[in-house]
Design a protein around this motif. Structure first.
Motif, PDB file in Angstrom:
ATOM      1  N   LEU A 560     -36.006 -46.096 -23.088  1.00 50.11           N
ATOM      2  CA  LEU A 560     -37.268 -45.564 -23.601  1.00 50.11           C
ATOM      3  C   LEU A 560     -37.805 -44.419 -22.749  1.00 50.11           C
ATOM      4  O   LEU A 560     -38.587 -43.590 -23.219  1.00 50.11           O
ATOM      5  CB  LEU A 560     -38.307 -46.682 -23.696  1.00 50.11           C
ATOM      6  CG  LEU A 560     -37.983 -47.806 -24.682  1.00 50.11           C
ATOM      7  CD1 LEU A 560     -39.069 -48.869 -24.653  1.00 50.11           C
ATOM      8  CD2 LEU A 560     -37.815 -47.257 -26.098  1.00 50.11           C
ATOM      9  N   ASP A 561     -37.372 -44.365 -21.510  1.00 50.83           N
ATOM     10  CA  ASP A 561     -37.819 -43.299 -20.610  1.00 50.83           C
ATOM     11  C   ASP A 561     -36.953 -42.052 -20.721  1.00 50.83           C
ATOM     12  O   ASP A 561     -37.288 -41.009 -20.164  1.00 50.83           O
ATOM     13  CB  ASP A 561     -37.804 -43.804 -19.159  1.00 50.83           C
ATOM     14  CG  ASP A 561     -38.639 -42.929 -18.231  1.00 50.83           C
ATOM     15  OD1 ASP A 561     -39.601 -42.297 -18.739  1.00 50.83           O
ATOM     16  OD2 ASP A 561     -38.333 -42.864 -17.033  1.00 50.83           O
ATOM     17  N   ALA A 562     -35.824 -42.134 -21.435  1.00 47.25           N
ATOM     18  CA  ALA A 562     -34.937 -40.983 -21.585  1.00 47.25           C
ATOM     19  C   ALA A 562     -35.668 -39.872 -22.328  1.00 47.25           C
ATOM     20  O   ALA A 562     -36.367 -40.132 -23.320  1.00 47.25           O
ATOM     21  CB  ALA A 562     -33.677 -41.392 -22.340  1.00 47.25           C
ATOM     22  N   PRO A 563     -35.540 -38.622 -21.883  1.00 44.33           N
ATOM     23  CA  PRO A 563     -36.290 -37.508 -22.497  1.00 44.33           C
ATOM     24  C   PRO A 563     -36.174 -37.416 -24.014  1.00 44.33           C
ATOM     25  O   PRO A 563     -37.205 -37.239 -24.688  1.00 44.33           O
ATOM     26  CB  PRO A 563     -35.706 -36.279 -21.793  1.00 44.33           C
ATOM     27  CG  PRO A 563     -35.298 -36.794 -20.449  1.00 44.33           C
ATOM     28  CD  PRO A 563     -34.789 -38.179 -20.693  1.00 44.33           C
ATOM     29  N   PRO A 564     -34.974 -37.534 -24.613  1.00 43.03           N
ATOM     30  CA  PRO A 564     -34.937 -37.406 -26.075  1.00 43.03           C
ATOM     31  C   PRO A 564     -35.663 -38.540 -26.794  1.00 43.03           C
ATOM     32  O   PRO A 564     -36.221 -38.335 -27.874  1.00 43.03           O
ATOM     33  CB  PRO A 564     -33.437 -37.419 -26.395  1.00 43.03           C
ATOM     34  CG  PRO A 564     -32.773 -38.048 -25.220  1.00 43.03           C
ATOM     35  CD  PRO A 564     -33.606 -37.680 -24.045  1.00 43.03           C
ATOM     36  N   VAL A 565     -35.666 -39.731 -26.191  1.00 40.21           N
ATOM     37  CA  VAL A 565     -36.363 -40.856 -26.815  1.00 40.21           C
ATOM     38  C   VAL A 565     -37.866 -40.658 -26.684  1.00 40.21           C
ATOM     39  O   VAL A 565     -38.620 -40.842 -27.651  1.00 40.21           O
ATOM     40  CB  VAL A 565     -35.924 -42.194 -26.187  1.00 40.21           C
ATOM     41  CG1 VAL A 565     -36.659 -43.361 -26.827  1.00 40.21           C
ATOM     42  CG2 VAL A 565     -34.414 -42.377 -26.324  1.00 40.21           C
ATOM     43  N   ARG A 566     -38.306 -40.257 -25.492  1.00 38.22           N
ATOM     44  CA  ARG A 566     -39.737 -39.976 -25.296  1.00 38.22           C
ATOM     45  C   ARG A 566     -40.208 -38.900 -26.258  1.00 38.22           C
ATOM     46  O   ARG A 566     -41.292 -38.995 -26.845  1.00 38.22           O
ATOM     47  CB  ARG A 566     -39.992 -39.543 -23.853  1.00 38.22           C
ATOM     48  CG  ARG A 566     -39.845 -40.642 -22.801  1.00 38.22           C
ATOM     49  CD  ARG A 566     -41.029 -41.603 -22.812  1.00 38.22           C
ATOM     50  NE  ARG A 566     -42.264 -40.938 -22.475  1.00 38.22           N
ATOM     51  CZ  ARG A 566     -42.664 -40.697 -21.218  1.00 38.22           C
ATOM     52  NH1 ARG A 566     -41.916 -41.095 -20.205  1.00 38.22           N
ATOM     53  NH2 ARG A 566     -43.806 -40.097 -20.985  1.00 38.22           N
ATOM     54  N   ASP A 567     -39.371 -37.871 -26.441  1.00 38.88           N
ATOM     55  CA  ASP A 567     -39.748 -36.769 -27.326  1.00 38.88           C
ATOM     56  C   ASP A 567     -39.831 -37.235 -28.770  1.00 38.88           C
ATOM     57  O   ASP A 567     -40.714 -36.800 -29.523  1.00 38.88           O
ATOM     58  CB  ASP A 567     -38.732 -35.631 -27.196  1.00 38.88           C
ATOM     59  CG  ASP A 567     -39.132 -34.418 -28.023  1.00 38.88           C
ATOM     60  OD1 ASP A 567     -40.188 -33.822 -27.722  1.00 38.88           O
ATOM     61  OD2 ASP A 567     -38.405 -34.077 -28.983  1.00 38.88           O
ATOM     62  N   PHE A 568     -38.915 -38.151 -29.168  1.00 36.67           N
ATOM     63  CA  PHE A 568     -38.942 -38.678 -30.535  1.00 36.67           C
ATOM     64  C   PHE A 568     -40.279 -39.357 -30.819  1.00 36.67           C
ATOM     65  O   PHE A 568     -40.923 -39.096 -31.853  1.00 36.67           O
ATOM     66  CB  PHE A 568     -37.793 -39.674 -30.735  1.00 36.67           C
ATOM     67  CG  PHE A 568     -37.793 -40.355 -32.085  1.00 36.67           C
ATOM     68  CD1 PHE A 568     -37.086 -39.830 -33.141  1.00 36.67           C
ATOM     69  CD2 PHE A 568     -38.525 -41.531 -32.296  1.00 36.67           C
ATOM     70  CE1 PHE A 568     -37.087 -40.447 -34.391  1.00 36.67           C
ATOM     71  CE2 PHE A 568     -38.542 -42.152 -33.538  1.00 36.67           C
ATOM     72  CZ  PHE A 568     -37.818 -41.608 -34.591  1.00 36.67           C
ATOM     73  N   PHE A 569     -40.706 -40.245 -29.916  1.00 39.95           N
ATOM     74  CA  PHE A 569     -41.946 -40.986 -30.155  1.00 39.95           C
ATOM     75  C   PHE A 569     -43.177 -40.097 -29.982  1.00 39.95           C
ATOM     76  O   PHE A 569     -44.181 -40.296 -30.676  1.00 39.95           O
ATOM     77  CB  PHE A 569     -42.005 -42.207 -29.245  1.00 39.95           C
ATOM     78  CG  PHE A 569     -41.089 -43.312 -29.693  1.00 39.95           C
ATOM     79  CD1 PHE A 569     -41.418 -44.098 -30.784  1.00 39.95           C
ATOM     80  CD2 PHE A 569     -39.881 -43.559 -29.051  1.00 39.95           C
ATOM     81  CE1 PHE A 569     -40.573 -45.111 -31.226  1.00 39.95           C
ATOM     82  CE2 PHE A 569     -39.026 -44.563 -29.483  1.00 39.95           C
ATOM     83  CZ  PHE A 569     -39.367 -45.336 -30.574  1.00 39.95           C
ATOM     84  N   GLN A 570     -43.110 -39.118 -29.108  1.00 40.06           N
ATOM     85  CA  GLN A 570     -44.224 -38.181 -28.979  1.00 40.06           C
ATOM     86  C   GLN A 570     -44.376 -37.357 -30.258  1.00 40.06           C
ATOM     87  O   GLN A 570     -45.489 -37.157 -30.772  1.00 40.06           O
ATOM     88  CB  GLN A 570     -43.997 -37.241 -27.796  1.00 40.06           C
ATOM     89  CG  GLN A 570     -45.151 -36.258 -27.559  1.00 40.06           C
ATOM     90  CD  GLN A 570     -46.445 -36.950 -27.169  1.00 40.06           C
ATOM     91  OE1 GLN A 570     -46.514 -37.602 -26.128  1.00 40.06           O
ATOM     92  NE2 GLN A 570     -47.476 -36.827 -27.992  1.00 40.06           N
TER      93      GLN A 570
END
Length: 653
Positions: A560-570
């Motif tokens: 969940l802390d990985a940049p692409p995952v964070r960007d998805f939820f943001q």
């Protein structure tokens, strides 16, 4: 969906296509199907007897054996099993007061025992295997045993279910014989192995235990015949437990009248089953009304064939489902949205799967959550490319208390959230409650009540005898009620913000889950007496790994802390904020939950439905953190704590 009606596979439909609508001065609405209910069977096992006589060699049920081949039971063989096991049951002190409890999952022995119990009028209660195999404290299983006081408990094997058996050993029971355990396989000991060979009334670890094989070896006798003759429309066939979303599970009384009426209603709606006996490939659990009443009943009532699917709608389990669907072409197919998503994705490069699934299927039907438009469109694309026509996707509204179907949405214009019109024989009453219309139902498929729970039973019905569902509905087109009803959420989940603005949780949750596909498993909406809406999101960790190529060695918090995952939820939160039209539809903050929902705490049912109230209660500290002044501060994920996301527009302000 788009395109001319002729682009859809033709299938005979009826029952829920038209309804009468009467509006009262108090704002309530009554609806009935314009099609009368035809006379149903008296007992569900009458259909087993009918097809054992008419088509004795037709396969009733099949399941893969250890070598991967299909093990089959014909209608004649199942009737013989029902009478043999029924004789063994009739010789035991079993009744509604001491019914049969089934702990294990779908299999041939489970169904054989269920048919036998119905044959001789002993109620059977299949319960979620998760209560035995996933639960840590077995509290729900203990509650079920205390509610039912069973006389016999069945499990497929003692090794898998041994801990659950130990947990309920010596639990409060009425005076009389102790619980008898029936196993397909032993307790995982030498003694248990001997039991599997057919030894009867063996003492396993001090328990009175019997092998399933010994029940099957019993010869029918006068006791079985006499017991069967007494079974009538009001005989209790099953106790099915509610999910316990707000309290402990309740035992819903399912009578023969309810089950037979429901199947006649379904047949009148899905008239194509008159043209060809239904063939199902199905994994849905039999402890639920959808899998255990609706789907098994469809096959039995119409002389079809049921292929037990050992797969599950998960990355690990979907492979078995795909294998089964490549071999067996269903005539109607049921699954949850996640299952359809996995199948649609797999069909993109699996021609054999496409050709088998679309060969003769007359419709798809989903339950449990909304089906994303992306998956819906992909199913359409695959069908058009494979067979040149689309397959209708049906929906409806049903529940354990109504055995299950009350409404169906049929035809090519169905969309996610549509529930259609009442089935024949059911009267719907839509009653204003807290600014919404609550759907209530009355008819011969509605339960007489909850077992040994008079107060809960009284509260479940209104002054006119309609069952209160707690589900809110709206008309798709208020000027044309025959276009059907749309699900409008659960009334008990809705709340007001501090401004007094009413938040309609159901449609908002559905919109968020669809917008967050495929990485949002579910979402809980917070904000009672707060200034704005906050979200507690249960993410799909494994889907995030797959979508962004993240290694299996990463923990859930690291994923969940990985940049692409964070960007998805943001990006998701930014979109929800941007598309919101006001405080009641615009989430202002969100937090991702590392810890999955707990079945022991009642946060999730065994079928995967989230209990909003339980999550908000048990995760109150996270809710406080969601609304704290420091929320949104930067920082890495900890093992059980994640940073709060705020819309970029809010942060910028």
């Amino acid at each position: 969906m788009s395109g001319p009606p002729s682009a859809f596979r033709a299938a005979r439909l009826g029952g829920s296509l038209h309804a009468t609508t009467d509006r009262a001065v108090d704002g309530s609405v009554r609806m009935r199907s314009t099609e009368a209910l035809q006379t149903p069977a008296i007992r569900l096992t009458d259909r087993l007897e009918l097809y054992a006589r008419q088509t004795p060699d037709r396969v009733f049920v099949a399941k893969r054996g250890a070598d991967g081949s299909w093990v089959t039971i014909s209608y004649a063989q199942m009737l013989d099993r029902a009478r043999r096991i029924g004789q063994a049951l009739a010789l035991r002190p079993l009744s509604a007061e001491r019914p049969i409890l089934i702990l294990s999952d779908n299999d041939l022995e489970h169904l054989s025992l269920m048919m036998a119990a119905m044959w001789v009028g002993v109620p059977v209660a299949p319960v979620s295997p998760a209560y035995s195999t996933i639960s840590k404290d077995h509290s729900r299983l203990r509650h079920i045993v205390a509610t039912l006081t069973p006389g016999l408990v069945f499990a497929s094997n003692g090794s898998t279910y041994g801990a659950a058996m130990t947990a309920i050993d010596g639990f409060p029971a009425p005076a009389g014989p102790a619980i008898e355990w029936v196993l397909t396989e032993g307790w995982g000991t030498t003694e248990g192995s001997a039991l599997a060979e057919g030894a009867d009334s063996t003492s396993l670890s001090g328990r009175k235990s019997t092998s399933f094989h010994s029940l099957l070896a019993t010869f029918p006798g006068p006791e079985e015949a006499a017991a069967h003759a007494k079974v009538g429309p009001d005989t209790i066939a099953k106790f099915l437990f509610t999910s316990g979303s707000t309290k402990q599970p309740k035992a819903v009384i399912n009578t023969q009248r309810m089950l037979c009426t429901s199947q006649q209603q379904i047949l009148q709606c899905f008239q194509f089953m008159l043209d060809e006996p239904p063939v199902l490939v199905d994994w849905l659990p039999w402890n639920h009304t959808f899998g255990g009443n609706h789907n098994i009943g469809i096959v039995l009532y119409n002389g079809g064939t049921f292929y037990i699917d050992d797969g599950k709608p998960t990355p690990a389990g979907i492979g078995q489902t795909l294998r089964n669907l490549r071999e067996i072409a269903p005539t109607i197919y049921f699954n949850v949205p996640k299952g359809f998503e996995e199948i649609a994705r797999a069909m993109s490069d699996d021609e054999a799967l496409r050709r088998s699934l679309f060969a003769r299927v007359n419709g798809f039907m989903y339950a449990g959550a909304g089906l994303s438009q992306a998956v819906w469109d992909l199913l359409d694309q695959h069908a058009m490319a494979t067979v040149g026509e689309r397959i209708c996707i049906y929906s409806g509204l049903g529940m354990t208390e109504t055995a299950p179907s009350c409404t169906f949405a049929l035809g090519p214009d169905v969309r996610s959230g549509h529930i259609g019109l009442p089935v024949p024989g059911v009267e719907a009453r839509l009653v204003p409650v807290d600014g919404k219309l609550e759907a209530r139902f009355r008819g011969p498929n509605v339960m007489p009540g909850y077992w040994r729970a008079p107060d809960e039973t009284a509260a479940a019905f209104d002054e006119e005898g309609f069952y209160r569902t707690g589900d809110a509905v709206v008309f798709l087109n208020d000027a044309d009620p025959n276009q059907g009803l749309v699900f409008d959420g659960r009334i008990a989940e809705d709340f007001k913000l501090s401004s007094g603005t009413f938040v309609n949780v159901g449609p908002l949750r559905a919109r968020i889950i669809l917008a967050g596909d495929p990485l949002v498993q579910d979402v809980v909406v917070a904000g009672l007496n707060r200034d704005d809406i906050g979200l507690l999101i249960f993410p799909r960790i494994e889907d995030a790994r797959r979508q962004f190529g993240l290694g299996s060695g990463l923990s859930a918090s690291q994923v969940l802390d990985a940049p692409p995952v964070r960007d998805f939820f943001q990006t998701l939160l930014d979109r929800l904020w941007r598309e919101g039209t006001g405080g009641a539809s615009r989430p202002a903050r969100a937090i991702l939950l590392v810890e999955p929902p707990s079945i022991d705490r009642g946060e999730v049912t065994d079928k995967g439905s989230i209990n909003q109230r339980a999550v908000l209660s048990h995760r109150a500290a996270l809710v406080e953190r969601l609304y704290s002044p420091a929320s949104g501060a930067a920082g890495a994920f900890a093992a059980s704590e994640v940073p709060v996301l705020l819309p970029r527009a809010v942060r910028g302000a």
